[in-house]
Design a protein around this motif. Structure first.
Motif, mmCIF file in Angstrom:
data_model
loop_
_atom_site.group_PDB
_atom_site.id
_atom_site.type_symbol
_atom_site.label_atom_id
_atom_site.label_comp_id
_atom_site.label_asym_id
_atom_site.label_seq_id
_atom_site.Cartn_x
_atom_site.Cartn_y
_atom_site.Cartn_z
ATOM 1 N N UNK A 16 -12.839 51.852 31.216
ATOM 2 C CA UNK A 16 -14.261 52.787 31.111
ATOM 3 C C UNK A 16 -14.089 53.806 32.138
ATOM 4 N N UNK A 17 -13.172 53.778 33.152
ATOM 5 C CA UNK A 17 -13.394 54.827 34.416
ATOM 6 C C UNK A 17 -12.048 55.244 34.902
ATOM 7 N N UNK A 18 -11.109 55.644 33.746
ATOM 8 C CA UNK A 18 -9.870 56.239 34.042
ATOM 9 C C UNK A 18 -9.904 57.495 34.865
ATOM 10 N N UNK A 19 -9.000 57.669 35.744
ATOM 11 C CA UNK A 19 -9.075 59.007 36.234
ATOM 12 C C UNK A 19 -8.871 60.286 35.589
ATOM 13 N N UNK A 20 -9.330 61.489 35.701
ATOM 14 C CA UNK A 20 -9.657 62.403 34.985
ATOM 15 C C UNK A 20 -8.682 63.516 35.117
ATOM 16 N N UNK A 21 -8.518 64.538 34.313
ATOM 17 C CA UNK A 21 -7.767 65.739 34.507
ATOM 18 C C UNK A 21 -8.492 66.895 34.920
ATOM 19 N N UNK A 22 -8.811 67.612 33.659
ATOM 20 C CA UNK A 22 -9.615 68.959 33.825
ATOM 21 C C UNK A 22 -11.112 68.322 34.152
ATOM 22 N N UNK A 23 -11.828 69.088 35.221
ATOM 23 C CA UNK A 23 -12.992 68.324 35.559
ATOM 24 C C UNK A 23 -14.053 69.541 35.825
ATOM 25 N N UNK A 24 -15.141 69.742 35.119
ATOM 26 C CA UNK A 24 -16.020 70.803 35.601
ATOM 27 C C UNK A 24 -17.369 69.964 36.087
ATOM 28 N N UNK A 37 -5.546 64.658 27.710
ATOM 29 C CA UNK A 37 -6.812 63.920 27.714
ATOM 30 C C UNK A 37 -7.776 64.925 27.679
ATOM 31 N N UNK A 38 -8.751 64.764 26.903
ATOM 32 C CA UNK A 38 -10.042 65.527 26.774
ATOM 33 C C UNK A 38 -10.805 65.172 27.985
ATOM 34 N N UNK A 39 -11.638 66.250 28.393
ATOM 35 C CA UNK A 39 -12.570 65.963 29.518
ATOM 36 C C UNK A 39 -13.904 65.287 28.872
ATOM 37 N N UNK A 40 -14.629 64.644 29.944
ATOM 38 C CA UNK A 40 -15.612 63.704 29.274
ATOM 39 C C UNK A 40 -16.801 64.391 28.650
ATOM 40 N N UNK A 41 -17.160 65.867 29.252
ATOM 41 C CA UNK A 41 -18.217 66.218 28.396
ATOM 42 C C UNK A 41 -17.883 67.838 28.198
ATOM 43 N N UNK A 42 -17.241 68.580 29.010
ATOM 44 C CA UNK A 42 -16.786 69.939 28.790
ATOM 45 C C UNK A 42 -15.706 70.041 27.641
ATOM 46 N N UNK A 43 -15.685 71.074 27.208
ATOM 47 C CA UNK A 43 -14.550 71.735 26.099
ATOM 48 C C UNK A 43 -13.370 71.675 26.726
ATOM 49 N N UNK A 44 -12.708 70.907 27.844
ATOM 50 C CA UNK A 44 -11.653 70.998 28.273
ATOM 51 C C UNK A 44 -10.443 69.895 28.018
ATOM 52 N N UNK A 45 -9.252 69.957 28.395
ATOM 53 C CA UNK A 45 -8.336 68.775 28.372
ATOM 54 C C UNK A 45 -7.212 69.172 29.523
ATOM 55 N N UNK A 46 -6.685 68.094 29.725
ATOM 56 C CA UNK A 46 -5.473 68.141 30.689
ATOM 57 C C UNK A 46 -4.484 66.974 30.488
ATOM 58 N N UNK A 47 -3.332 67.423 31.102
ATOM 59 C CA UNK A 47 -2.284 66.392 30.925
ATOM 60 C C UNK A 47 -2.390 65.287 31.932
ATOM 61 N N UNK A 48 -2.093 63.888 31.528
ATOM 62 C CA UNK A 48 -2.059 62.822 32.544
ATOM 63 C C UNK A 48 -0.769 62.245 32.619
ATOM 64 N N UNK A 49 -0.231 61.727 33.533
ATOM 65 C CA UNK A 49 1.145 61.141 33.533
ATOM 66 C C UNK A 49 1.033 59.736 33.727
#
Length: 319
Positions: A249-257, A131-143
Motif C-alpha cells: 500500500x505504500x510503494x515509493x512514488x514517481x511524479x509527486x505534487x 505509474x500514475x500519481x496518487x492524486x494529481x493527473x501525472x505519471x512517472x516511470x519506475x524501475x
C-alpha cells in the motif's frame, strides 16, 4: 568449447563447413573424460524485447547467462558460439514469453548435436513501468530489477521470476509514542480550559505546537522470488508487482505534487508496519496466486532509527 564466439550477427548455421585448414584442438579427446553438469557463458550483454503495459514491445539491455549439460564424456567441450548466435537471434527478435523461452532452450539443446540434453537461461534486466500519481493527473516511470530463470530438462520447463520493489514503512511503535507526546502536549497547552471550540482545536492541530513528535519512516525493499506453475504460459511480471504493491500500500512514488505527497502521508499513517507485517502481507498475496507454485520473500527496512536494517523472510509452496 569447440568454436569461438563471433562478433558477427550472422547465424552460426550459415557456416556449415569450417575451413579444414584451421586447427581444431576442441576435437581432441579430453585428458580426464567426464560428463559435466553445466557448461556455458555468463554475463552476455544483449538487448531483449519486453511487452509494455500497453501491449507494445520495448527493447531493453540485459545480461544473460546460458548453459547446457555436457553428457558426452568423450567430448572435450560444447559449441558455445552456436548458443551465442541463438540468443542474439531469438531475444532481440520477439518479446519475452514462456513459449519463446521453451523454444529457445530447445534450440540450444539441438544446436549441440547430441552433446546435451538440458539447457538453462538466466536474464537480468530493469523493467520500467509507468505509474500514475496518487492524486494529481501525472505519471512517472519506475524501475524494477528483474531476474528470469528458465530451465528445460527432460522436456519439462521450469520458470522462476525474481523482482524487487521499494516502499515506505512507518514504524508502529514510533507512531504510538508520537501520539502519546502529542496528547501530553495538548493536555499541557489546554490545562484548565473547560470548553474548547472546534476552531480552537483545529488551529492548535495545524500549528507547530500540534505536532510534538513524528514517527520515523524509512525506504524499504521487498525481494520476491516466485516459481511459476507450468500450466501458465505468460510471464506475469506486472501483475505480480501490482499485487505486491497493492498489499504493501505504500510503494515509493514517481511524479509527486503536494496533493500526492499528502495522499502518500495518509497511506503511511493507515499502513503502519514492522518488517514482520510487510513480510506477512506479501506472503498472503503470493500464497493465494494460482500462477505461483512456490515463493520466497525477504523484506528489509533500512532503519532511520538504527544504523542497521530490520529484516524478515518467509517462503512457502502453493497447492
Amino acid at each position: 568449447m569447440t568454436d569461438s564466439v563471433s562478433s558477427s550477427a550472422v547465424p552460426a548455421h550459415s557456416h556449415p563447413n569450417p575451413d579444414p585448414a584451421l586447427p581444431d584442438v576442441a576435437a581432441d579427446q579430453p585428458a580426464l573424460a567426464r560428463a559435466l553438469d553445466w557448461v556455458g557463458m555468463e554475463g552476455i550483454c544483449l538487448p531483449i524485447r519486453l511487452p509494455d503495459s500497453a501491449g507494445q514491445a520495448m527493447q531493453v539491455p540485459a545480461r544473460v547467462d546460458v548453459a547446457v549439460d555436457l553428457q558426452d564424456s568423450s567430448a572435450r567441450g560444447i559449441h558455445m558460439s552456436r548458443l551465442y548466435m541463438l540468443l542474439q537471434e531469438s531475444l532481440a527478435g520477439e518479446a519475452l514469453s514462456a513459449p519463446g523461452l521453451r523454444h529457445l532452450l530447445d534450440a540450444c539443446i539441438a544446436s549441440q548435436q547430441g552433446l546435451s540434453s538440458a539447457a538453462r537461461l538466466t536474464l537480468r534486466y530493469d523493467h520500467l513501468l509507468l505509474r500514475k500519481a496518487l492524486s494529481s493527473n501525472n505519471a512517472g516511470w519506475k524501475r524494477y530489477p528483474v531476474t528470469v530463470e528458465a530451465t528445460l530438462c527432460d522436456g519439462h520447463l521450469q520458470l522462476a521470476v525474481d523482482f524487487s520493489i521499494e516502499y515506505s514503512s512507518t514504524c508502529p511503535a514510533s507512531a504510538a509514542l508520537s501520539r502519546e507526546l502529542n496528547a501530553r502536549r495538548f493536555s499541557e497547552d489546554f490545562a484548565g480550559t473547560h470548553a474548547l471550540s472546534n476552531a480552537a482545536v483545529s488551529d492548535w492541530l495545524t500549528s507547530e505546537r500540534g505536532m510534538a513528535a513524528t514517527p520515523h519512516a524509512q525506504r524499504s525493499r521487498a525481494e520476491v522470488h516466485v516459481e511459476l506453475k507450468p500450466s501458465f504460459h505468460e510471464l506475469p511480471l506486472q501483475s505480480l508487482v501490482d499485487a505486491v504493491e497493492a498489499v504493501i500500500a505504500t510503494p515509493v512514488q514517481t511524479a509527486v505534487k503536494r496533493e500526492d505527497e499528502m495522499a502518500f502521508a495518509a497511506l503511511n499513517a493507515a499502513n503502519l508496519m514492522f518488517c514482520e507485517d510487510a513480510a506477512r502481507r506479501i506472503a498472503h498475496a503470493m500464497s493465494g496466486d494460482a500462477r505461483v507454485s512456490a515463493w520466497t520473500i525477504r523484506v528489509a527496512h533500512h532503519e532511520s532509527l538504527h544504523p542497521h536494517d530490520a529484516v524478515a523472510s518467509v517462503g512457502g509452496k502453493n497447492v
